[in-house]
Design an enzyme around this catalytic site. Structure first.
Site, PDB file in Angstrom:
ATOM      1  N   HIS A  95      -1.755 -25.526  19.205  1.00  0.00           N
ATOM      2  CA  HIS A  95      -1.091 -25.522  17.904  1.00  0.00           C
ATOM      3  C   HIS A  95       0.224 -24.782  18.017  1.00  0.00           C
ATOM      4  O   HIS A  95       0.324 -23.756  18.686  1.00  0.00           O
ATOM      5  CB  HIS A  95      -1.970 -24.870  16.826  1.00  0.00           C
ATOM      6  CG  HIS A  95      -2.567 -23.575  17.259  1.00  0.00           C
ATOM      7  ND1 HIS A  95      -3.664 -23.507  18.111  1.00  0.00           N
ATOM      8  CD2 HIS A  95      -2.232 -22.292  16.989  1.00  0.00           C
ATOM      9  CE1 HIS A  95      -3.963 -22.244  18.332  1.00  0.00           C
ATOM     10  NE2 HIS A  95      -3.097 -21.476  17.664  1.00  0.00           N
ATOM     11  N   HIS A  97       2.816 -22.638  15.969  1.00  0.00           N
ATOM     12  CA  HIS A  97       2.974 -21.888  14.722  1.00  0.00           C
ATOM     13  C   HIS A  97       4.389 -22.113  14.196  1.00  0.00           C
ATOM     14  O   HIS A  97       5.356 -22.037  14.955  1.00  0.00           O
ATOM     15  CB  HIS A  97       2.815 -20.382  14.975  1.00  0.00           C
ATOM     16  CG  HIS A  97       1.425 -19.956  15.325  1.00  0.00           C
ATOM     17  ND1 HIS A  97       0.532 -19.504  14.382  1.00  0.00           N
ATOM     18  CD2 HIS A  97       0.767 -19.899  16.518  1.00  0.00           C
ATOM     19  CE1 HIS A  97      -0.612 -19.174  14.975  1.00  0.00           C
ATOM     20  NE2 HIS A  97      -0.490 -19.408  16.273  1.00  0.00           N
TER      21      HIS A  97
HETATM   22  P1  AMP Z   1      -3.907 -18.484  17.696  1.00  0.00           P
HETATM   23  O1  AMP Z   1      -4.354 -17.060  17.581  1.00  0.00           O
HETATM   24  O2  AMP Z   1      -2.487 -18.680  18.134  1.00  0.00           O
HETATM   25  O3  AMP Z   1      -4.886 -19.310  18.487  1.00  0.00           O
HETATM   26  O4  AMP Z   1      -3.870 -19.019  16.208  1.00  0.00           O
HETATM   27  C1  AMP Z   1      -4.966 -19.556  15.553  1.00  0.00           C
HETATM   28  C2  AMP Z   1      -4.548 -19.703  14.125  1.00  0.00           C
HETATM   29  O5  AMP Z   1      -5.430 -20.601  13.489  1.00  0.00           O
HETATM   30  C3  AMP Z   1      -4.571 -18.399  13.332  1.00  0.00           C
HETATM   31  O6  AMP Z   1      -3.283 -18.165  12.775  1.00  0.00           O
HETATM   32  C4  AMP Z   1      -5.631 -18.660  12.264  1.00  0.00           C
HETATM   33  O7  AMP Z   1      -5.322 -18.043  11.045  1.00  0.00           O
HETATM   34  C5  AMP Z   1      -5.599 -20.160  12.162  1.00  0.00           C
HETATM   35  N1  AMP Z   1      -6.820 -20.824  11.687  1.00  0.00           N
HETATM   36  C6  AMP Z   1      -8.090 -20.611  12.107  1.00  0.00           C
HETATM   37  N2  AMP Z   1      -8.941 -21.441  11.450  1.00  0.00           N
HETATM   38  C7  AMP Z   1      -8.184 -22.197  10.617  1.00  0.00           C
HETATM   39  C8  AMP Z   1      -8.450 -23.247   9.677  1.00  0.00           C
HETATM   40  N3  AMP Z   1      -9.695 -23.713   9.472  1.00  0.00           N
HETATM   41  N4  AMP Z   1      -7.418 -23.783   8.993  1.00  0.00           N
HETATM   42  C9  AMP Z   1      -6.166 -23.333   9.200  1.00  0.00           C
HETATM   43  N5  AMP Z   1      -5.837 -22.367  10.068  1.00  0.00           N
HETATM   44  C10 AMP Z   1      -6.832 -21.798  10.760  1.00  0.00           C
END
Ligand code: AMP
Ligand code: ZN
Length: 132
Positions: A95, A97
């Protein structure tokens, strides 16, 4: 493969999509409008996505940016990806950001994502005001 929350589309607040990528709001936003852009195909990291997926993600990031401009009019953005646990990745579906930034949201924003490792000052003092 363990269940992937980003492959479970029902749980995502999708705001835009194209043929290969999806965009949705982050569930725990670090700033107002914090969004994520992902490939529709499950791949673990940035480096596992194809050039076509990277193209689709970049295009969708532009669409999200236009939406955020209209709704929230941020003053800047940080975009980026965490790759691997050592770099902070917690969801293992790639993903990007998109983090809108607002003047004054932190005391000293200079350096942005360069400050992911705190308290590392540049030996050449490039970040010091007097050199800029
Ligand atoms: P990372 O730490 O870069 O892997 O980021 C994971 C991101 O996914 C974090 O910013 C979380 O807040 C976000 N996240 C986790 N579960 C969900 C969800 N169901 N919908 C939207 N964002 C999510
Ligand atoms: Zn997935």
């Amino acid at each position: 493969m363990k269940e992937c929350i980003f492959c479970d589309r029902e749980s995502l607040e999708i705001i835009a999509e194209n043929d290969l990528a999806l965009a949705f709001f982050d569930a725990c936003p670090v700033s107002e409008g914090h969004a994520l852009v992902i490939p529709k195909r499950h791949v673990e990291t940035y480096f596992d996505a194809t050039p076509e997926e990277h193209g689709a993600i970049s295009l969708l990031a532009g669409v999200v940016k236009d939406m955020l401009e209209k709704e929230l009019n941020p003053d800047g953005y940080n975009i980026g990806a965490n790759i691997g646990p050592a770099a902070g990745q917690t969801v293992f579906h790639f993903h990007m950001h998109i983090i809108p930034r607002y003047r004054g949201d932190v005391e000293d924003p200079r350096g942005g994502i360069r400050k992911v490792i705190p308290n590392r000052s540049c030996p050449r003092h490039c970040n010091e005001e007097k050199l800029h």
